[in-house]
Design a protein around this motif. Structure first.
Motif, PDB file in Angstrom:
ATOM      1  N   ASP A  17       0.870  -1.173   0.000  1.00  0.00           N
ATOM      2  CA  ASP A  17       0.000   0.000   0.000  1.00  0.00           C
ATOM      3  C   ASP A  17       0.906   1.221   0.000  1.00  0.00           C
ATOM      4  OD1 ASP A  17      -2.722  -1.235   0.334  1.00  0.00           O
ATOM      5  OD2 ASP A  17      -1.733  -2.020   2.122  1.00  0.00           O
ATOM      6  N   VAL A  18       0.762   2.068  -1.028  1.00  0.00           N
ATOM      7  CA  VAL A  18       1.735   3.129  -1.279  1.00  0.00           C
ATOM      8  C   VAL A  18       1.014   4.456  -1.466  1.00  0.00           C
ATOM      9  CG1 VAL A  18       3.562   3.940  -2.841  1.00  0.00           C
ATOM     10  CG2 VAL A  18       3.281   1.488  -2.415  1.00  0.00           C
ATOM     11  N   PHE A  19       1.567   5.515  -0.871  1.00  0.00           N
ATOM     12  CA  PHE A  19       1.068   6.842  -1.221  1.00  0.00           C
ATOM     13  C   PHE A  19       2.136   7.608  -1.980  1.00  0.00           C
ATOM     14  CE2 PHE A  19       2.596   7.548   3.216  1.00  0.00           C
ATOM     15  CZ  PHE A  19       3.444   8.622   3.035  1.00  0.00           C
ATOM     16  N   ILE A  20       1.676   8.474  -2.878  1.00  0.00           N
ATOM     17  CA  ILE A  20       2.560   9.330  -3.664  1.00  0.00           C
ATOM     18  C   ILE A  20       2.518  10.733  -3.091  1.00  0.00           C
ATOM     19  CG2 ILE A  20       3.014  10.362  -5.926  1.00  0.00           C
ATOM     20  CD1 ILE A  20       1.649   7.966  -7.216  1.00  0.00           C
ATOM     21  N   THR A  21       3.711  11.301  -2.876  1.00  0.00           N
ATOM     22  CA  THR A  21       3.854  12.722  -2.590  1.00  0.00           C
ATOM     23  C   THR A  21       4.342  13.400  -3.860  1.00  0.00           C
ATOM     24  OG1 THR A  21       4.379  12.366  -0.254  1.00  0.00           O
ATOM     25  CG2 THR A  21       5.092  14.456  -1.240  1.00  0.00           C
ATOM     26  N   CYS A  22       3.721  14.514  -4.227  1.00  0.00           N
ATOM     27  CA  CYS A  22       4.205  15.294  -5.369  1.00  0.00           C
ATOM     28  C   CYS A  22       4.760  16.617  -4.856  1.00  0.00           C
ATOM     29  CB  CYS A  22       3.109  15.547  -6.392  1.00  0.00           C
ATOM     30  SG  CYS A  22       3.733  16.352  -7.894  1.00  0.00           S
ATOM     31  N   ALA A  23       6.065  16.816  -5.092  1.00  0.00           N
ATOM     32  CA  ALA A  23       6.741  18.068  -4.735  1.00  0.00           C
ATOM     33  C   ALA A  23       6.693  18.965  -5.966  1.00  0.00           C
ATOM     34  CB  ALA A  23       8.177  17.783  -4.308  1.00  0.00           C
ATOM     35  N   VAL A  24       5.779  19.935  -5.981  1.00  0.00           N
ATOM     36  CA  VAL A  24       5.352  20.532  -7.242  1.00  0.00           C
ATOM     37  C   VAL A  24       6.253  21.629  -7.793  1.00  0.00           C
ATOM     38  CG1 VAL A  24       2.919  19.952  -6.847  1.00  0.00           C
ATOM     39  CG2 VAL A  24       3.800  22.182  -6.103  1.00  0.00           C
ATOM     40  N   GLY A  55      -3.328  11.012  -8.875  1.00  0.00           N
ATOM     41  CA  GLY A  55      -3.099   9.981  -7.869  1.00  0.00           C
ATOM     42  C   GLY A  55      -2.220  10.355  -6.699  1.00  0.00           C
ATOM     43  N   ALA A  56      -1.715  11.588  -6.641  1.00  0.00           N
ATOM     44  CA  ALA A  56      -0.901  12.012  -5.503  1.00  0.00           C
ATOM     45  C   ALA A  56      -1.802  12.321  -4.312  1.00  0.00           C
ATOM     46  CB  ALA A  56      -0.062  13.229  -5.863  1.00  0.00           C
ATOM     47  N   ALA A  57      -1.634  11.586  -3.234  1.00  0.00           N
ATOM     48  CA  ALA A  57      -2.428  11.843  -2.030  1.00  0.00           C
ATOM     49  C   ALA A  57      -1.886  13.027  -1.247  1.00  0.00           C
ATOM     50  CB  ALA A  57      -2.452  10.598  -1.146  1.00  0.00           C
ATOM     51  N   VAL A  58      -0.557  13.268  -1.360  1.00  0.00           N
ATOM     52  CA  VAL A  58       0.114  14.327  -0.604  1.00  0.00           C
ATOM     53  C   VAL A  58       0.750  15.298  -1.584  1.00  0.00           C
ATOM     54  CG1 VAL A  58       1.842  14.846   1.169  1.00  0.00           C
ATOM     55  CG2 VAL A  58       0.635  12.638   1.206  1.00  0.00           C
ATOM     56  N   THR A 286       3.907   2.649 -12.527  1.00  0.00           N
ATOM     57  CA  THR A 286       4.955   1.795 -11.971  1.00  0.00           C
ATOM     58  C   THR A 286       4.494   1.123 -10.690  1.00  0.00           C
ATOM     59  OG1 THR A 286       6.690   3.192 -12.916  1.00  0.00           O
ATOM     60  CG2 THR A 286       7.321   1.765 -11.082  1.00  0.00           C
ATOM     61  N   ILE A 287       3.892   1.896  -9.807  1.00  0.00           N
ATOM     62  CA  ILE A 287       3.429   1.348  -8.527  1.00  0.00           C
ATOM     63  C   ILE A 287       2.391   0.255  -8.744  1.00  0.00           C
ATOM     64  CG2 ILE A 287       2.152   1.909  -6.418  1.00  0.00           C
ATOM     65  CD1 ILE A 287       3.500   4.745  -6.665  1.00  0.00           C
ATOM     66  N   GLU A 288       1.395   0.545  -9.545  1.00  0.00           N
ATOM     67  CA  GLU A 288       0.341  -0.437  -9.773  1.00  0.00           C
ATOM     68  C   GLU A 288       0.859  -1.633 -10.563  1.00  0.00           C
ATOM     69  OE1 GLU A 288      -3.549   2.497  -9.476  1.00  0.00           O
ATOM     70  OE2 GLU A 288      -2.782   1.980 -11.470  1.00  0.00           O
ATOM     71  N   GLY A 289       1.903  -1.408 -11.369  1.00  0.00           N
ATOM     72  CA  GLY A 289       2.516  -2.508 -12.096  1.00  0.00           C
ATOM     73  C   GLY A 289       3.210  -3.506 -11.197  1.00  0.00           C
ATOM     74  N   THR A 290       3.582  -3.088  -9.986  1.00  0.00           N
ATOM     75  CA  THR A 290       4.179  -4.020  -9.023  1.00  0.00           C
ATOM     76  C   THR A 290       3.123  -4.809  -8.254  1.00  0.00           C
ATOM     77  OG1 THR A 290       4.203  -2.500  -7.120  1.00  0.00           O
ATOM     78  CG2 THR A 290       6.058  -2.365  -8.674  1.00  0.00           C
ATOM     79  N   GLY A 291       1.863  -4.464  -8.443  1.00  0.00           N
ATOM     80  CA  GLY A 291       0.794  -5.090  -7.684  1.00  0.00           C
ATOM     81  C   GLY A 291       0.430  -4.339  -6.424  1.00  0.00           C
ATOM     82  N   ALA A 292       1.084  -3.207  -6.190  1.00  0.00           N
ATOM     83  CA  ALA A 292       0.759  -2.391  -5.015  1.00  0.00           C
ATOM     84  C   ALA A 292      -0.479  -1.538  -5.289  1.00  0.00           C
ATOM     85  CB  ALA A 292       1.939  -1.506  -4.637  1.00  0.00           C
ATOM     86  N   LEU A 294      -2.547   2.158  -4.517  1.00  0.00           N
ATOM     87  CA  LEU A 294      -2.373   3.552  -4.105  1.00  0.00           C
ATOM     88  C   LEU A 294      -3.304   3.880  -2.939  1.00  0.00           C
ATOM     89  CD1 LEU A 294      -2.060   5.939  -7.184  1.00  0.00           C
ATOM     90  CD2 LEU A 294      -0.283   5.132  -5.653  1.00  0.00           C
ATOM     91  N   LEU A 295      -2.749   4.569  -1.959  1.00  0.00           N
ATOM     92  CA  LEU A 295      -3.548   5.024  -0.838  1.00  0.00           C
ATOM     93  C   LEU A 295      -4.196   6.368  -1.156  1.00  0.00           C
ATOM     94  CD1 LEU A 295      -1.197   4.207   2.172  1.00  0.00           C
ATOM     95  CD2 LEU A 295      -3.203   2.929   1.423  1.00  0.00           C
ATOM     96  N   SER A 296      -5.416   6.547  -0.700  1.00  0.00           N
ATOM     97  CA  SER A 296      -6.133   7.806  -0.864  1.00  0.00           C
ATOM     98  C   SER A 296      -5.706   8.784   0.220  1.00  0.00           C
ATOM     99  CB  SER A 296      -7.638   7.564  -0.754  1.00  0.00           C
ATOM    100  OG  SER A 296      -7.970   7.207   0.588  1.00  0.00           O
ATOM    101  N   PRO A 297      -6.022  10.079   0.058  1.00  0.00           N
ATOM    102  CA  PRO A 297      -5.721  11.034   1.134  1.00  0.00           C
ATOM    103  C   PRO A 297      -6.314  10.625   2.476  1.00  0.00           C
ATOM    104  CG  PRO A 297      -6.258  12.203  -0.874  1.00  0.00           C
ATOM    105  CD  PRO A 297      -6.546  10.759  -1.146  1.00  0.00           C
ATOM    106  N   ALA A 298      -7.538  10.128   2.468  1.00  0.00           N
ATOM    107  CA  ALA A 298      -8.167   9.718   3.730  1.00  0.00           C
ATOM    108  C   ALA A 298      -7.401   8.567   4.372  1.00  0.00           C
ATOM    109  CB  ALA A 298      -9.622   9.314   3.471  1.00  0.00           C
ATOM    110  N   GLU A 299      -6.924   7.645   3.552  1.00  0.00           N
ATOM    111  CA  GLU A 299      -6.155   6.524   4.099  1.00  0.00           C
ATOM    112  C   GLU A 299      -4.793   6.968   4.617  1.00  0.00           C
ATOM    113  OE1 GLU A 299      -7.693   2.656   1.591  1.00  0.00           O
ATOM    114  OE2 GLU A 299      -6.582   4.215   0.486  1.00  0.00           O
ATOM    115  N   VAL A 300      -4.193   7.957   3.970  1.00  0.00           N
ATOM    116  CA  VAL A 300      -2.926   8.502   4.466  1.00  0.00           C
ATOM    117  C   VAL A 300      -3.135   9.167   5.823  1.00  0.00           C
ATOM    118  CG1 VAL A 300      -1.112  10.200   4.051  1.00  0.00           C
ATOM    119  CG2 VAL A 300      -1.935   8.771   2.171  1.00  0.00           C
ATOM    120  N   ARG A 301      -4.212   9.920   5.953  1.00  0.00           N
ATOM    121  CA  ARG A 301      -4.495  10.564   7.239  1.00  0.00           C
ATOM    122  C   ARG A 301      -4.673   9.519   8.343  1.00  0.00           C
ATOM    123  NH1 ARG A 301      -7.944  13.740   3.865  1.00  0.00           N
ATOM    124  NH2 ARG A 301      -6.905  15.737   3.430  1.00  0.00           N
ATOM    125  N   GLU A 302      -5.365   8.447   8.021  1.00  0.00           N
ATOM    126  CA  GLU A 302      -5.561   7.396   9.023  1.00  0.00           C
ATOM    127  C   GLU A 302      -4.231   6.726   9.377  1.00  0.00           C
ATOM    128  OE1 GLU A 302      -8.226   3.323   9.725  1.00  0.00           O
ATOM    129  OE2 GLU A 302      -8.317   4.390   7.804  1.00  0.00           O
TER     130      GLU A 302
END
Length: 311
Positions: A17-24, A55-58, A286-292, A294-302
């Motif tokens: 389970d992976v979250f993406i941060t985007c440093a814009v 897809g960036a939660a953060v 890439t992330i989904e290609g590994t079978g992982a 993506l975490l949503s913002p709500a899931e990251v907060r939890e």
């Protein structure tokens, strides 16, 4: 005092389970090399919305002088960005930098003192957190060490006493620090901060690879950095430049979350300038290609026990 991992020999397993941060946008001199790097508060906010839609939660936010494109830290600029995002109705976790205000540029090698006025911006812990206290994001960064940064006479300055004061300020505000570790000693400094009681669980850390003159982004160094992090911390990792996108897969394989964005890399491919949305979309593949997943913002907060201050 010896600081050891609870189980330093514990094998690493890939992230599921992976979250993406985007440093814009960052604070670097990239605006002259790509017209896709956002500069104004509206452009920075729009870049956050674009990254979030892909897809960036953060979203990790710096601000720039709208007239010059140079790095800035005025609280009103952050306020404009945050207001645009909050008015949009899109849900994302806000991560504001607290790294500005620790910039020291010495004089020439023959006469290092006094520091050069151009490039020097040294302020106290309270002022470095002024925009954070005003806007109350869920996360803000804590650059966990002092280092040479690039060429010339510039030094990124973060002394132990400054970091202790800033961490206490973040703790009092109920904001989760994202520790930025640019070298192995920075991880030790973060573990010392934990021992001082100023970092609340769950502790999160970003492994920042490939920045001159920090930890290089070769596999051996990355694994040494990764193994130095306590087993119960939440870890994210990235590299700058051409290795940003390959590092997405490496981060997942190393049990980490992922960071991409124009702060660290302006290219999607050879000769092809990227947008933040492009980089997040590629990372997601890439992330989904590994079978992982993506975490949503709500899931990251939890997961990180974050306090959301806005509807």
């Amino acid at each position: 005092m010896a600081l050891k991992n609870k189980d330093p020999a514990m094998p690493l397993t890939p992230s599921r389970d992976v979250f993406i941060t985007c440093a814009v946008t960052g604070a670097g001199d990239t605006t002259g090399r790509s017209d896709k790097v956002p500069v104004t508060p509206r452009q920075i906010a729009d870049a956050c919305l674009e990254a979030n839609a892909e897809g960036a939660a953060v979203v990790h936010i710096h601000v720039r002088d709208p007239q010059t494109g140079k790095a800035a830290r005025h609280p009103d600029l952050y306020a404009e960005v945050v207001e645009y995002i909050r008015e949009s109705g899109q849900d994302m976790v806000l991560n504001l930098t607290a790294g500005m205000g620790g910039d020291l540029t010495l004089g020439s090698p023959d006469s290092p003192l006094p520091p050069a006025e151009k490039g020097t911006d040294m302020v106290g812990a309270e002022e470095r957190l002024e925009h954070v206290a005003k806007l109350l994001p869920e996360i803000c960064t804590l650059d966990c060490g002092t280092m040479n940064f690039g060429e010339g006479d510039y030094i990124m300055v973060n002394t132990p006493s400054m970091l202790l004061a800033m961490a206490r300020g973040m703790q009092a505000l109920g904001i989760r620090p994202e520790i930025e570790a640019f070298d192995t000693g920075h991880i030790l400094l973060a573990r010392w901060l934990q021992s001082q009681g100023v970092l609340d669980d769950p502790i999160m850390i970003q492994l920042c690879m490939g920045i001159p003159w920090g930890a290089p982004d070769d596999l051996t160094t990355f694994m040494a950095m990764r193994q130095a992090v306590p087993a119960d911390w939440t870890v994210s990792a990235f590299s700058i430049g051409r290795n940003q996108l390959p590092y997405v897969g490496l981060a997942v394989a190393g049990g980490c979350h992922v960071r991409v964005g124009l702060e660290d890399n302006i290219w999607l491919g050879k000769g092809q300038l990227a947008t933040n949305g492009d980089l997040v979309a590629q990372a997601r593949k890439t992330i989904e290609g590994t079978g992982a997943r993506l975490l949503s913002p709500a899931e990251v907060r939890e997961k990180l026990k974050l306090q959301k201050r806005w509807a």
